[in-house]
Motif scaffolding. Structure first.
Motif, PDB file in Angstrom:
ATOM      1  N   ALA B  89       9.528   9.115  -3.889  1.00 53.82           N
ATOM      2  CA  ALA B  89       8.856   8.206  -4.827  1.00 53.82           C
ATOM      3  C   ALA B  89       8.592   8.941  -6.137  1.00 53.82           C
ATOM      4  CB  ALA B  89       7.532   7.706  -4.253  1.00 53.82           C
ATOM      5  N   THR B  90       8.831   8.259  -7.245  1.00 49.63           N
ATOM      6  CA  THR B  90       8.561   8.863  -8.553  1.00 49.63           C
ATOM      7  C   THR B  90       7.059   8.990  -8.763  1.00 49.63           C
ATOM      8  OG1 THR B  90       8.583   6.701  -9.612  1.00 49.63           O
ATOM      9  CG2 THR B  90      10.663   7.896  -9.558  1.00 49.63           C
ATOM     10  N   GLU B  91       6.681   9.596  -9.853  1.00 48.16           N
ATOM     11  CA  GLU B  91       5.257   9.858 -10.085  1.00 48.16           C
ATOM     12  C   GLU B  91       4.453   8.580 -10.282  1.00 48.16           C
ATOM     13  OE1 GLU B  91       4.746  11.741 -14.078  1.00 48.16           O
ATOM     14  OE2 GLU B  91       6.926  11.618 -14.083  1.00 48.16           O
ATOM     15  N   GLY B  92       5.161   7.461 -10.490  1.00 51.70           N
ATOM     16  CA  GLY B  92       4.444   6.202 -10.638  1.00 51.70           C
ATOM     17  C   GLY B  92       3.956   5.617  -9.317  1.00 51.70           C
ATOM     18  N   TYR B  93       4.219   6.303  -8.211  1.00 50.44           N
ATOM     19  CA  TYR B  93       3.870   5.789  -6.884  1.00 50.44           C
ATOM     20  C   TYR B  93       2.381   5.439  -6.788  1.00 50.44           C
ATOM     21  CZ  TYR B  93       3.521   5.717  -1.749  1.00 50.44           C
ATOM     22  OH  TYR B  93       3.290   5.362  -0.441  1.00 50.44           O
ATOM     23  N   LEU B  94       2.095   4.179  -6.500  1.00 50.66           N
ATOM     24  CA  LEU B  94       0.719   3.670  -6.347  1.00 50.66           C
ATOM     25  C   LEU B  94      -0.148   3.997  -7.568  1.00 50.66           C
ATOM     26  CD1 LEU B  94       0.144   4.436  -2.546  1.00 50.66           C
ATOM     27  CD2 LEU B  94       0.797   2.254  -3.614  1.00 50.66           C
ATOM     28  N   ALA B  95       0.492   3.987  -8.740  1.00 51.22           N
ATOM     29  CA  ALA B  95      -0.221   4.381  -9.967  1.00 51.22           C
ATOM     30  C   ALA B  95      -1.399   3.467 -10.266  1.00 51.22           C
ATOM     31  CB  ALA B  95       0.758   4.377 -11.148  1.00 51.22           C
ATOM     32  N   HIS B  96      -1.348   2.236  -9.756  1.00 45.51           N
ATOM     33  CA  HIS B  96      -2.426   1.289 -10.080  1.00 45.51           C
ATOM     34  C   HIS B  96      -3.615   1.428  -9.134  1.00 45.51           C
ATOM     35  CE1 HIS B  96      -0.219  -0.494  -6.816  1.00 45.51           C
ATOM     36  NE2 HIS B  96      -0.983  -1.573  -6.764  1.00 45.51           N
ATOM     37  N   TRP B  97      -3.525   2.312  -8.155  1.00 43.64           N
ATOM     38  CA  TRP B  97      -4.651   2.532  -7.241  1.00 43.64           C
ATOM     39  C   TRP B  97      -5.617   3.557  -7.834  1.00 43.64           C
ATOM     40  CZ3 TRP B  97      -3.047   2.774  -1.354  1.00 43.64           C
ATOM     41  CH2 TRP B  97      -2.467   1.547  -0.985  1.00 43.64           C
ATOM     42  N   GLY B  98      -6.763   3.700  -7.158  1.00 43.52           N
ATOM     43  CA  GLY B  98      -7.746   4.673  -7.612  1.00 43.52           C
ATOM     44  C   GLY B  98      -7.279   6.095  -7.384  1.00 43.52           C
ATOM     45  N   GLU B  99      -7.932   7.014  -8.076  1.00 45.54           N
ATOM     46  CA  GLU B  99      -7.540   8.419  -7.970  1.00 45.54           C
ATOM     47  C   GLU B  99      -7.884   9.001  -6.597  1.00 45.54           C
ATOM     48  OE1 GLU B  99      -5.568  10.062  -9.944  1.00 45.54           O
ATOM     49  OE2 GLU B  99      -5.483   8.172 -11.042  1.00 45.54           O
ATOM     50  N   ASP B 109      -5.769  -8.422  -2.570  1.00 49.63           N
ATOM     51  CA  ASP B 109      -4.917  -9.544  -2.166  1.00 49.63           C
ATOM     52  C   ASP B 109      -3.645  -9.670  -2.990  1.00 49.63           C
ATOM     53  OD1 ASP B 109      -6.897 -10.073  -0.402  1.00 49.63           O
ATOM     54  OD2 ASP B 109      -7.818 -11.662  -1.607  1.00 49.63           O
ATOM     55  N   ALA B 110      -3.512  -8.846  -4.008  1.00 50.14           N
ATOM     56  CA  ALA B 110      -2.306  -8.888  -4.842  1.00 50.14           C
ATOM     57  C   ALA B 110      -1.197  -8.115  -4.149  1.00 50.14           C
ATOM     58  CB  ALA B 110      -2.595  -8.292  -6.214  1.00 50.14           C
ATOM     59  N   PRO B 111       0.045  -8.415  -4.472  1.00 53.41           N
ATOM     60  CA  PRO B 111       1.149  -7.670  -3.857  1.00 53.41           C
ATOM     61  C   PRO B 111       1.030  -6.189  -4.202  1.00 53.41           C
ATOM     62  CG  PRO B 111       1.981  -9.419  -5.290  1.00 53.41           C
ATOM     63  CD  PRO B 111       0.511  -9.360  -5.487  1.00 53.41           C
ATOM     64  N   VAL B 112       1.322  -5.334  -3.237  1.00 47.05           N
ATOM     65  CA  VAL B 112       1.369  -3.912  -3.565  1.00 47.05           C
ATOM     66  C   VAL B 112       2.622  -3.688  -4.416  1.00 47.05           C
ATOM     67  CG1 VAL B 112       2.633  -3.257  -1.464  1.00 47.05           C
ATOM     68  CG2 VAL B 112       1.242  -1.559  -2.675  1.00 47.05           C
ATOM     69  N   THR B 113       2.433  -2.939  -5.483  1.00 46.74           N
ATOM     70  CA  THR B 113       3.554  -2.581  -6.360  1.00 46.74           C
ATOM     71  C   THR B 113       3.545  -1.066  -6.526  1.00 46.74           C
ATOM     72  OG1 THR B 113       2.171  -2.912  -8.303  1.00 46.74           O
ATOM     73  CG2 THR B 113       3.544  -4.783  -7.604  1.00 46.74           C
ATOM     74  N   ASN B 114       4.404  -0.575  -7.391  1.00 48.73           N
ATOM     75  CA  ASN B 114       4.525   0.877  -7.551  1.00 48.73           C
ATOM     76  C   ASN B 114       4.825   1.557  -6.218  1.00 48.73           C
ATOM     77  OD1 ASN B 114       3.967   1.080 -10.426  1.00 48.73           O
ATOM     78  ND2 ASN B 114       1.870   0.489  -9.916  1.00 48.73           N
ATOM     79  N   VAL B 115       5.636   0.885  -5.411  1.00 49.21           N
ATOM     80  CA  VAL B 115       6.076   1.474  -4.140  1.00 49.21           C
ATOM     81  C   VAL B 115       7.585   1.668  -4.175  1.00 49.21           C
ATOM     82  CG1 VAL B 115       4.223   0.744  -2.612  1.00 49.21           C
ATOM     83  CG2 VAL B 115       6.053  -0.863  -3.176  1.00 49.21           C
ATOM     84  N   SER B 116       8.022   2.798  -3.699  1.00 51.69           N
ATOM     85  CA  SER B 116       9.457   3.083  -3.662  1.00 51.69           C
ATOM     86  C   SER B 116      10.108   2.369  -2.487  1.00 51.69           C
ATOM     87  CB  SER B 116       9.681   4.587  -3.551  1.00 51.69           C
ATOM     88  OG  SER B 116       9.222   5.053  -2.294  1.00 51.69           O
ATOM     89  N   TRP B 117      11.427   2.355  -2.498  1.00 52.55           N
ATOM     90  CA  TRP B 117      12.161   1.775  -1.358  1.00 52.55           C
ATOM     91  C   TRP B 117      11.804   2.510  -0.073  1.00 52.55           C
ATOM     92  CZ3 TRP B 117      15.492   3.509   2.388  1.00 52.55           C
ATOM     93  CH2 TRP B 117      16.254   2.545   3.060  1.00 52.55           C
ATOM     94  N   PHE B 118      11.703   3.817  -0.151  1.00 53.47           N
ATOM     95  CA  PHE B 118      11.415   4.623   1.038  1.00 53.47           C
ATOM     96  C   PHE B 118      10.057   4.261   1.624  1.00 53.47           C
ATOM     97  CE2 PHE B 118      14.350   7.200  -1.515  1.00 53.47           C
ATOM     98  CZ  PHE B 118      15.357   7.389  -0.591  1.00 53.47           C
ATOM     99  N   ASP B 247      13.876   5.901  -5.199  1.00 54.89           N
ATOM    100  CA  ASP B 247      12.586   6.547  -5.447  1.00 54.89           C
ATOM    101  C   ASP B 247      11.768   5.808  -6.510  1.00 54.89           C
ATOM    102  OD1 ASP B 247      14.225   7.073  -7.573  1.00 54.89           O
ATOM    103  OD2 ASP B 247      13.698   9.199  -7.734  1.00 54.89           O
ATOM    104  N   TYR B 248      12.359   4.768  -7.101  1.00 56.89           N
ATOM    105  CA  TYR B 248      11.689   4.063  -8.194  1.00 56.89           C
ATOM    106  C   TYR B 248      10.398   3.412  -7.711  1.00 56.89           C
ATOM    107  CZ  TYR B 248      10.744   0.570 -11.794  1.00 56.89           C
ATOM    108  OH  TYR B 248      10.143  -0.207 -12.758  1.00 56.89           O
ATOM    109  N   ALA B 249       9.336   3.582  -8.464  1.00 52.61           N
ATOM    110  CA  ALA B 249       8.064   2.926  -8.181  1.00 52.61           C
ATOM    111  C   ALA B 249       7.561   2.333  -9.481  1.00 52.61           C
ATOM    112  CB  ALA B 249       7.064   3.937  -7.617  1.00 52.61           C
ATOM    113  N   GLY B 250       7.643   1.011  -9.604  1.00 53.61           N
ATOM    114  CA  GLY B 250       7.256   0.350 -10.850  1.00 53.61           C
ATOM    115  C   GLY B 250       6.257  -0.760 -10.614  1.00 53.61           C
ATOM    116  N   GLY B 251       5.595  -1.148 -11.692  1.00 55.06           N
ATOM    117  CA  GLY B 251       4.485  -2.090 -11.602  1.00 55.06           C
ATOM    118  C   GLY B 251       4.873  -3.505 -11.223  1.00 55.06           C
ATOM    119  N   GLY B 252       6.126  -3.863 -11.405  1.00 51.93           N
ATOM    120  CA  GLY B 252       6.511  -5.247 -11.141  1.00 51.93           C
ATOM    121  C   GLY B 252       7.295  -5.429  -9.863  1.00 51.93           C
TER     122      GLY B 252
END
Lengths: 403, 259
Positions: B89-99, B109-118, B247-252
């Motif tokens: 997973a790229t560094e964007g993995y779960l970037a929208h979650w808390g630190e 309840d929103a779809p999880v995003t910033n997740v890689s294929w793996f 490995d792509y992890a993006g917001g959409g």
């Protein structure tokens, strides 16, 4: 039978035509970059002859054409400099209606260009919003300006807030997809490739991700200017204008956030035809400015996606037009065609004060769809060139015709 | 085994979801929906396989949510934010979650995003499921409001394109958007979704050369081999897939599972 001077005149025409043919042949034979095959043309009598025999009023244009011929003929020592030894510089960008600054270099460089893709809602007309996809946050995207022979390292960035993948096809690039293959990126990614600007001219760039028409229709286009080695002749003002057609669910002027209308786009039934991405981008307070006696150059592109522009400036004549953005300069042009995915350079010397009006002379687009702009020329009037109204009075044809 | 296991897993997932926050009935709908297989015309069919045959399968009624993915990560800390090797997973993995590795400001309840294929594939595997294949996903995506073949419903293409084009930059809760004839939510209006064989859909990034599936998605030539040149939403999906690496992890981009 013709008299002697007539014969001479005809001979000059034939000779001129032969010269053009000879130059074309030489260009075809020696237009490449193989230094061994090219004779230094500085003292080429044919080029000298062209310049020497050019009437004064045409000197500017023929100089340009001769320069182009010379460019192809000349053995370029600078072309032999390895890329690694080229000076590295940041590419300057120009945001419409301002052109990127002239290159102002007499050597090749390694130019680094970065362009960011941003999807954003902006007004397409007063009170009408549209979800634009942009290069650099504006429509058109920023003008890129490099010099013929430059080695360009190009980085495309897709902002993380984007919903779509994007890429870029630069028409100035010789290579797969004009860079499209190398630059396809998902949101939050960036990609880099490099190219050499082999051909001088004015070129469109655009997004080339499927469905391509939709990416272009949403505003993803701009111009890349590859200045010839000698540069464009100096002028007083340069502006950057790009036409585009837009396809919204609502008709022209219908307020609110307007969706892209796929069927309308396929039917080529534009709701908006505008300069620089918006109705009114070049009118009122946004009008371009010039002064009497100046030479104005417009870099005019057409992003399309569908419509060919009949580009015209009301109230002046194009003294010079680089047809389709290429090497041929035509003179005294009223309206020049700018194809979708094409460009032109138009120049005019301003003679009298006037509010010049830019239009697509497919004129319903100007009056009903937004393709209208202004260039305000201020300064001293010249009543010989243009008097303005001298007199007005009632007209009674029956009185004079004896009815 | 699978039916009982799936039911238990679904119950467990539900329990986790309830634990995370008072859940809405909508999210409870994340149970799987049975889909009768069939034949589906892919936008860029492989020559000789104009119709892909899809066996019966089950698919999540909604995309996987942040809350569900958090429960997975707690059970499988190797997939926690900050713990995942960069090749997965790229560094964007779960970037929208808390630190702290929790959800932070993210909507459970929103779809999880910033997740890689793996990561998506690991989540599904942990549930005894897998990512849907491209053909499965496209079969479900093609359903209209009433008919399994949405192309037969007037305005289907325009409606789907408007859903895709009108997505919010930050997706809202699952299960409240469009509902299709299979009983599946949010196929178009919330996020892009990973498919199992995204690599097989990897057209090269320039597609104007006609005839080769790998060269079809860019510029005008992108239409040359396409089954339906007026399905712009499908073009957008295929183009998106063709720009992806695992490995792509993006917001959409999120996912749902199938089995």
């Amino acid at each position: 039978m013709r008299d002697k001077s007539g014969n001479l005149h005809a001979g000059a025409i034939v000779g001129g035509a032969a010269l053009v043919v000879a130059l074309a042949v030489v260009l075809a034979l020696f237009g490449g970059r193989d230094a061994n095959a090219v004779e230094p043309p500085a003292d080429d009598p044919r080029v000298q002859l062209t310049l020497a025999e050019t009437p004064a009023h045409a000197a500017h244009d023929l100089t340009i054409n001769a320069v182009w011929a010379e460019r192809a003929l000349r053995a370029d020592e600078e072309d032999q400099v390895p890329v690694a030894d080229l000076p590295v510089i940041k590419g300057a960008l120009g945001y419409a209606p301002h052109a990127a600054p002239p290159v102002d270099r007499d050597y090749r460089a390694h130019v680094q260009v970065e362009l960011e893709v941003v999807e954003k809602v902006m007004e397409i007309a007063d009170g009408v919003e549209y979800r634009f996809w942009t290069f650099g946050g504006s429509v058109p995207g920023p003008m890129i300006r490099v010099r013929e022979g430059d080695y360009v390292t190009f980085t495309l960035q897709n902002h993380p807030s984007s919903l779509m993948p994007h890429n870029i096809d630069l028409h100035a690039v010789s290579g797969q997809g004009g860079g499209a293959e190398a630059t396809l990126i998902a949101p939050g990614q960036q990609a880099t490739f490099s190219f050499t600007a082999l051909n001088p001219g004015v070129y469109v760039y655009h997004c080339a991700t499927a469905p391509v028409g939709m990416h272009i229709a949403n505003g993803m286009y701009g111009l890349i200017v590859v200045e010839p080695k000698e540069g464009f002749p100096a002028v007083d003002r340069e502006y950057y204008v790009m036409q585009g057609d837009f396809y919204t669910k609502g008709d022209f002027g219908e307020p609110g956030l307007q969706e892209f209308d796929m069927l309308r786009a396929i039917d080529e039934d534009a709701a908006y035809v505008v300069f620089n991405g918006r109705v009114g981008s070049l009118t009122g307070d946004n009008a371009m400015q010039a002064k009497v006696g100046e030479t104005v150059r417009l870099f005019v592109g057409n992003g399309g996606p569908n419509l060919t522009s009949s580009f015209h400036v009301i109230g002046d004549v194009f003294d010079r037009v680089w047809l389709e953005g290429g090497a041929i300069v035509n003179r005294d042009i009223q309206t020049t065609l700018i194809p979708a995915g094409g460009a032109a350079v138009v120049e005019f010397d301003t003679n009298v004060p006037a509010s010049l009006t830019l239009v697509d002379h497919s004129i319903f687009r100007a009056f009903n769809k937004g393709a209208i702009g202004s260039l305000v020329v201020t300064g001293e009037a010249d009543p010989v060139v243009y008097s303005g109204r001298i007199d007005v009075r009632p007209y009674h044809p029956e009185a004079t015709a004896g009815y | 085994m699978s039916r009982l296991a799936a039911a238990l897993l679904a119950l467990a997932a539900l329990a986790v979801a309830f634990d995370a926050r008072a859940e809405t009935a909508h999210v409870a709908a994340a149970a799987m929906v049975q889909v009768t297989g069939g034949e589906v015309a892919l936008l860029f069919p492989v020559e000789g396989e104009e119709l892909a045959t899809v066996a019966p399968f089950a698919i999540d009624a909604t995309p996987v949510t942040n809350a569900r993915f958090l429960a997975f990560v707690r059970e499988h800390p190797e997939w926690a934010k900050g713990a995942v090797p960069r090749i997965f997973a790229t560094e964007g993995y779960l970037a929208h979650w808390g630190e702290d590795g929790g959800l932070g400001a993210a909507d459970p309840d929103a779809p999880v995003t910033n997740v890689s294929w793996f990561a998506a594939a690991a989540y599904c595997e942990a549930r005894g499921a897998r990512l849907p294949t491209e053909a499965e996903w496209e079969l479900v995506a093609r359903a209209g409001e009433r008919l399994a073949d949405g192309y037969l419903e007037p305005g289907y293409r325009e409606r789907v394109l408007a859903l895709v084009n009108g997505r919010a930059p930050v997706p809202g809760p699952v299960g409240r958007g469009e509902l299709n004839a299979y009983g599946v939510y949010d196929m178009h209006g919330l996020v892009w979704e990973w498919v199992f064989d995204v690599g097989a859909a990897l057209n090269t990034a320039d597609s104007r050369s006609a005839g080769d599936r790998r060269l079809q998605l860019l510029c005008g030539g992108g239409s040359a081999g396409a089954a339906d040149t007026s399905d712009y939403a499908a073009f957008l999906r295929y183009a998106f897939r063709s720009g992806l690496s695992g490995d792509y992890a993006g917001g959409g981009l999120g996912f749902r599972c199938a089995s």
